[in-house]
Write an enzyme that holds these catalytic residues in place. Structure first.
Site, PDB file in Angstrom:
ATOM      1  N   SER A  84       0.839  -1.195   0.000  1.00 49.03           N
ATOM      2  CA  SER A  84       0.000   0.000   0.000  1.00 49.03           C
ATOM      3  C   SER A  84       0.884   1.259   0.000  1.00 49.03           C
ATOM      4  O   SER A  84       1.675   1.443  -0.923  1.00 49.03           O
ATOM      5  CB  SER A  84      -0.978  -0.026   1.180  1.00 49.03           C
ATOM      6  N   ASP A 134      -9.391  -6.030  -4.318  1.00 50.42           N
ATOM      7  CA  ASP A 134      -8.901  -4.883  -3.546  1.00 50.42           C
ATOM      8  C   ASP A 134      -9.941  -3.766  -3.600  1.00 50.42           C
ATOM      9  O   ASP A 134     -10.233  -3.241  -4.672  1.00 50.42           O
ATOM     10  CB  ASP A 134      -7.575  -4.395  -4.123  1.00 50.42           C
ATOM     11  N   HIS A 187      -7.344  -6.050   0.388  1.00 44.92           N
ATOM     12  CA  HIS A 187      -6.318  -5.065   0.745  1.00 44.92           C
ATOM     13  C   HIS A 187      -5.794  -5.334   2.161  1.00 44.92           C
ATOM     14  O   HIS A 187      -5.702  -4.426   2.980  1.00 44.92           O
ATOM     15  CB  HIS A 187      -6.893  -3.644   0.634  1.00 44.92           C
TER      16      HIS A 187
END
Length: 303
Positions: A105, A253, A281
């Site tokens: 991320s 995601d 995610h």
């Protein structure tokens, strides 16, 4: 739990907590976590798998998270560049000149920055669940939250389910430890997506441990402020990256649709894209940490 060697390093002021695993003579892997998440967000299963593959592994708490120092953001606002400097300080503190960098991320953006501006320090780059570091998602998010259609020249916004969760989460009470735990569990569940199983007991242990070891849990929100600032260094083309690059992404995601990973892989010369069916995610699905570790072990061996 795997057992590591804890050490504090200093980066232009903040003192950073780090943890090293494996043989010092093995190639170093630097794990860079995402927004507002402590280094222990890298599951022990993933770390242990990499160590068994012959890697020296280092994870660390970003500034404003966990056992690392808190920063007065209002008095001393920082940017992604400062968080990149923290990552370099971790490498220096462990005497590692070149590392295999793995970023998740926001950590993926930090990894891209390192590969662009400090290429000599990066042996290979692996990004997980991220977007090109020069992509500013703000306008797309704003349009989506206002119910407006996405612009055709922008990468997709988060899913409606995730945006709805954000609105509900902002109104959720957090006055007691139980309420805070419940709110965070709901967020991690939404981030997981609806395809792969969600390991709620593991998430509960992670959240409880994170609160126990944090100097100031609220300070982690500063990462979001830092991540929104787009300086000229962040806009340098990714075509300048020379490190062998692996882009790992999931089909479920809710923050970054697969188009973000496709755009990232297309911009980095020779990058390989590996899409995991059903992954969302986070790494809180049984067997997923080991699966990611195997991909990183293979990539770092080739690199």
């Amino acid at each position: 739990m795997v057992s590591g060697e804890e050490k504090y390093v200093t980066s232009s002021g903040p003192r950073l907590w780090t943890e090293r695993f494996g043989d010092r003579g093995d190639p170093g892997v630097l794990l860079v976590m995402g927004t507002s998440t402590q280094g222990i967000g890298w599951p022990d299963e993933l770390v242990a798998r990499l160590v068994r593959a012959g890697r020296q592994v280092i994870r660390f708490d970003h500034r404003d998270t966990g056992r690392s120092d808190r920063v007065d953001f209002s008095a001393n606002p920082y940017t992604l560049a400062d968080m990149v400097a923290d990552a370099l300080a971790v490498l220096d503190g462990h005497g590692i000149d070149r590392a295999h960098v793995v970023g998740l991320s926001l950590g993926g953006a930090i990894g891209q920055w390192l590969a662009v501006h400090h290429g000599a320090r990066v042996r290979t780059l692996t990004t997980i669940m991220t977007s090109p570091m020069g992509n500013n998602p703000g306008p797309a998010w704003a349009r989506a939250m206002a119910g407006q259609p996405a612009s055709p020249d922008e990468l997709p916004p988060p899913t409606p389910r995730f945006l709805h969760h954000l609105a509900e989460s902002a109104r959720a009470p957090r006055t007691t430890p139980e309420q805070r735990l419940d709110a965070e569990l709901r967020t991690w569940r939404v981030l997981n997506g609806e395809v792969l199983p969600f390991d709620e007991p593991a998430v509960r242990r992670f959240v409880e441990r994170s609160h126990q070891r944090a100097h100031d849990p609220a300070a982690a929100a500063n990462h979001d402020l830092a991540g929104r600032r787009f300086t000229a260094e962040r806009l340098v083309p990714l075509s300048t990256i020379t490190a062998p690059t692996l882009v790992i992404h999931g089909t479920e995601d809710p923050i970054f649709a697969t188009a973000h990973a496709e755009a990232l892989a297309a911009q980095v010369p020779g990058a390989r894209l590996h899409v995991i069916e059903g992954m969302g995610h986070n790494l809180f699905s049984p067997g997923l940490p080991e699966r990611i570790a195997d991909l990183v072990a293979d990539h770092t061996a080739a690199g």
